[in-house]
Design an enzyme around this catalytic site. Structure first.
Site: not given
Length: 243
Positions: A103-104
């Protein structure tokens, strides 16, 4: 492989550009000037020199990246920076792509490879390749959470397989834990904690299969894998190592 195709794959220029470059006498293969763009070359072993500079001509590479928060795990994005912005352009040119996604806001170990079959096998649910994360959550953890993870959790659209939850620290306000899963569904770790009433505030991956994040690798930096690390990945994938 044709010499011009090799040069294009390395990102040196367009087909027309590299053909012009070769015909001008600016390219040498194994120390010999080569003016035929269609000359067949062994890109796995040949030495390449372009305009007087030695060029790394390898098309098969494997990379360990210490992903920072704030970058998308994607080859490219029109609006946001991606992990490929941390690597020299040649890695994208030769098709060195991330194995799975982080995920970011997730940090830690990210593997990239040019071997599509290796990528596919390492992500296949049938392979049960372990991924190990360190998670910080917004409340205490206890044996009930360990048991719930071990049994598997209903996340609505799918039921997560059993996972190993090891509590590292726990206090009324927060806890940290090591989580080992062999699946890699979208936001899986975060959703598993949400299913037991906890919100992940920080997530870091420290291991992917046999590959452990190099403690000497700073955040945002990368290195190519060692021969031993590459061999271990191919063993996990039940594949013969690509040469």
């Amino acid at each position: 492989m044709r010499l011009d195709r090799w040069l294009v794959t390395l990102g040196i220029g367009s087909r027309k550009d590299v053909q012009r470059l070769v015909r001008s006498g600016a390219v040498a293969v194994n120390g010999q000037m080569e003016k035929d763009p269609g000359k067949l070359t062994d890109e796995k072993t040949a030495r390449l020199n372009v305009s007087g500079s030695e060029v790394d001509g390898r098309l098969m590479r494997h990379v360990m990246l210490h992903k920072p928060a704030g970058l998308l795990t994607a080859a490219r994005d029109k609006k946001q920076p991606t992990i490929m912005d941390l690597l020299p352009e040649v890695y994208q040119s030769i098709g060195c792509m991330p194995v799975g996604r982080l995920d970011k806001d997730t940090t830690g170990l990210l593997l990239l490879t040019c071997d599509g079959e290796l990528n596919h096998r390492l992500l296949s649910p049938q392979r049960h390749v372990d991924k190990v994360y360190i998670a910080r959550v917004d409340g205490p953890l206890d044996a009930s959470h360990v048991d719930a993870f071990a049994r598997g959790l209903d996340l609505g659209d799918f039921t997560a397989d059993g996972a190993l939850l090891e509590i590292l620290t726990s206090s009324p306000g927060e806890a940290t834990a090591k989580v080992t899963v062999h699946e890699g569904k979208f936001h899986q770790i975060k959703r598993m904690f949400e299913a037991v009433g906890r919100t992940v505030t920080q997530l870091h991956r420290e291991r992917f299969g046999p590959l452990v994040l190099d403690e000497a690798l700073p955040v945002g930096q990368w290195r190519e894998l060692t021969e031993d690390e590459i061999a271990a990945l191919y063993r996990d994938a039940c594949m013969e190592e690509a040469k």
